[in-house]
Scaffold this motif. Structure first.
Motif, PDB file in Angstrom:
ATOM      1  N   CYS A  88       0.867  -1.182   0.000  1.00  0.00           N
ATOM      2  CA  CYS A  88       0.000   0.000   0.000  1.00  0.00           C
ATOM      3  C   CYS A  88       0.901   1.228   0.000  1.00  0.00           C
ATOM      4  O   CYS A  88       1.595   1.493   0.984  1.00  0.00           O
ATOM      5  CB  CYS A  88      -0.894   0.011   1.244  1.00  0.00           C
ATOM      6  SG  CYS A  88      -1.972  -1.425   1.384  1.00  0.00           S
ATOM      7  N   PHE A  89       0.910   1.942  -1.081  1.00  0.00           N
ATOM      8  CA  PHE A  89       1.815   3.079  -1.238  1.00  0.00           C
ATOM      9  C   PHE A  89       1.454   4.224  -0.315  1.00  0.00           C
ATOM     10  O   PHE A  89       0.282   4.505  -0.060  1.00  0.00           O
ATOM     11  CB  PHE A  89       1.838   3.537  -2.699  1.00  0.00           C
ATOM     12  CG  PHE A  89       2.450   2.513  -3.610  1.00  0.00           C
ATOM     13  CD1 PHE A  89       3.823   2.397  -3.701  1.00  0.00           C
ATOM     14  CD2 PHE A  89       1.653   1.649  -4.334  1.00  0.00           C
ATOM     15  CE1 PHE A  89       4.399   1.435  -4.518  1.00  0.00           C
ATOM     16  CE2 PHE A  89       2.220   0.696  -5.156  1.00  0.00           C
ATOM     17  CZ  PHE A  89       3.593   0.583  -5.244  1.00  0.00           C
ATOM     18  N   GLN A  90       2.478   4.916   0.164  1.00  0.00           N
ATOM     19  CA  GLN A  90       2.309   6.002   1.111  1.00  0.00           C
ATOM     20  C   GLN A  90       2.374   7.373   0.434  1.00  0.00           C
ATOM     21  O   GLN A  90       1.729   8.310   0.884  1.00  0.00           O
ATOM     22  CB  GLN A  90       3.389   5.921   2.199  1.00  0.00           C
ATOM     23  CG  GLN A  90       3.476   4.557   2.881  1.00  0.00           C
ATOM     24  CD  GLN A  90       2.178   4.091   3.496  1.00  0.00           C
ATOM     25  OE1 GLN A  90       1.569   4.816   4.256  1.00  0.00           O
ATOM     26  NE2 GLN A  90       1.739   2.883   3.162  1.00  0.00           N
ATOM     27  N   SER A  91       3.162   7.491  -0.637  1.00  0.00           N
ATOM     28  CA  SER A  91       3.336   8.805  -1.274  1.00  0.00           C
ATOM     29  C   SER A  91       2.180   9.102  -2.235  1.00  0.00           C
ATOM     30  O   SER A  91       1.590   8.201  -2.830  1.00  0.00           O
ATOM     31  CB  SER A  91       4.661   8.867  -2.039  1.00  0.00           C
ATOM     32  OG  SER A  91       4.584   8.103  -3.229  1.00  0.00           O
ATOM     33  N   ASN A 117       1.113  -2.436   4.617  1.00  0.00           N
ATOM     34  CA  ASN A 117       1.449  -1.025   4.784  1.00  0.00           C
ATOM     35  C   ASN A 117       2.930  -0.770   5.031  1.00  0.00           C
ATOM     36  O   ASN A 117       3.399   0.339   4.848  1.00  0.00           O
ATOM     37  CB  ASN A 117       0.633  -0.420   5.929  1.00  0.00           C
ATOM     38  CG  ASN A 117      -0.831  -0.309   5.549  1.00  0.00           C
ATOM     39  OD1 ASN A 117      -1.171   0.158   4.480  1.00  0.00           O
ATOM     40  ND2 ASN A 117      -1.697  -0.754   6.442  1.00  0.00           N
ATOM     41  N   ASP A 118       3.661  -1.765   5.463  1.00  0.00           N
ATOM     42  CA  ASP A 118       5.084  -1.634   5.760  1.00  0.00           C
ATOM     43  C   ASP A 118       5.885  -2.222   4.609  1.00  0.00           C
ATOM     44  O   ASP A 118       5.854  -3.437   4.385  1.00  0.00           O
ATOM     45  CB  ASP A 118       5.403  -2.352   7.074  1.00  0.00           C
ATOM     46  CG  ASP A 118       6.871  -2.357   7.435  1.00  0.00           C
ATOM     47  OD1 ASP A 118       7.685  -1.667   6.781  1.00  0.00           O
ATOM     48  OD2 ASP A 118       7.219  -3.050   8.403  1.00  0.00           O
ATOM     49  N   GLN A 119       6.615  -1.368   3.895  1.00  0.00           N
ATOM     50  CA  GLN A 119       7.365  -1.851   2.731  1.00  0.00           C
ATOM     51  C   GLN A 119       8.338  -2.966   3.110  1.00  0.00           C
ATOM     52  O   GLN A 119       8.553  -3.895   2.338  1.00  0.00           O
ATOM     53  CB  GLN A 119       8.112  -0.693   2.070  1.00  0.00           C
ATOM     54  CG  GLN A 119       8.691  -1.047   0.716  1.00  0.00           C
ATOM     55  CD  GLN A 119       9.350   0.136   0.059  1.00  0.00           C
ATOM     56  OE1 GLN A 119      10.208   0.797   0.640  1.00  0.00           O
ATOM     57  NE2 GLN A 119       8.940   0.432  -1.159  1.00  0.00           N
ATOM     58  N   GLY A 120       8.906  -2.895   4.301  1.00  0.00           N
ATOM     59  CA  GLY A 120       9.836  -3.923   4.752  1.00  0.00           C
ATOM     60  C   GLY A 120       9.179  -5.275   4.984  1.00  0.00           C
ATOM     61  O   GLY A 120       9.854  -6.292   5.046  1.00  0.00           O
ATOM     62  N   ALA A 121       7.864  -5.285   5.108  1.00  0.00           N
ATOM     63  CA  ALA A 121       7.136  -6.537   5.338  1.00  0.00           C
ATOM     64  C   ALA A 121       6.667  -7.198   4.045  1.00  0.00           C
ATOM     65  O   ALA A 121       6.118  -8.298   4.075  1.00  0.00           O
ATOM     66  CB  ALA A 121       5.937  -6.284   6.241  1.00  0.00           C
ATOM     67  N   VAL A 122       6.900  -6.549   2.913  1.00  0.00           N
ATOM     68  CA  VAL A 122       6.492  -7.120   1.626  1.00  0.00           C
ATOM     69  C   VAL A 122       7.376  -8.322   1.332  1.00  0.00           C
ATOM     70  O   VAL A 122       8.602  -8.234   1.381  1.00  0.00           O
ATOM     71  CB  VAL A 122       6.590  -6.082   0.483  1.00  0.00           C
ATOM     72  CG1 VAL A 122       6.235  -6.709  -0.854  1.00  0.00           C
ATOM     73  CG2 VAL A 122       5.697  -4.885   0.773  1.00  0.00           C
ATOM     74  N   LYS A 123       6.742  -9.457   1.069  1.00  0.00           N
ATOM     75  CA  LYS A 123       7.486 -10.691   0.793  1.00  0.00           C
ATOM     76  C   LYS A 123       7.844 -10.736  -0.688  1.00  0.00           C
ATOM     77  O   LYS A 123       6.977 -10.905  -1.539  1.00  0.00           O
ATOM     78  CB  LYS A 123       6.667 -11.908   1.198  1.00  0.00           C
ATOM     79  CG  LYS A 123       6.459 -11.974   2.680  1.00  0.00           C
ATOM     80  CD  LYS A 123       5.683 -13.192   3.103  1.00  0.00           C
ATOM     81  CE  LYS A 123       5.492 -13.128   4.607  1.00  0.00           C
ATOM     82  NZ  LYS A 123       4.779 -14.246   5.138  1.00  0.00           N
TER      83      LYS A 123
END
Length: 107
Positions: free
Chosen positions: A61-64, A79-85
């Motif tokens: 889910c993009f934030q910008s 929501n957390d880019q680091g959590a994207v597998k």
């Protein structure tokens, strides 16, 4: 037998499995490594789009505002880019794209 097949389909549907994007001259982002010389042929805008398409197809889910305008958050779930597998190809491709973007001064 049918019950096992339906269960397998249900499990696969629940994984949110991504569908690869394939690019002429690069290959598919989830099954080929993109090389720096290939990526240097792309504009900063194209590099940004390819990198973010990898995240989009994996549920980010993009934030910008910029990314939301281009990609939309419809159907996203992370929501957390680091959590994207990301698989090994996607992870390496994102890193290589980011390196090329940085070396070219892309924003």
């Amino acid at each position: 037998m049918l019950r096992g097949f339906v269960l397998t389909l249900a499990l696969l549907a629940g994984t949110g499995a991504a569908m690869a994007n394939c690019y002429e001259g690069l290959g598919c982002d989830d099954s080929a490594y993109f090389s720096k010389p290939q990526l240097r042929q792309l504009s900063c805008q194209s590099l940004w789009e390819v990198r973010n398409m990898i995240y989009q197809q994996n549920g980010y889910c993009f934030q910008s505002d910029r990314a939301r305008k281009v990609f939309s958050n419809a159907g996203c779930w992370i929501n957390d880019q680091g959590a994207v597998k990301l698989n090994v190809y996607e992870r390496k491709n994102v890193a290589t794209i980011a390196e090329v973007e940085k070396s070219r001064g892309c924003n």
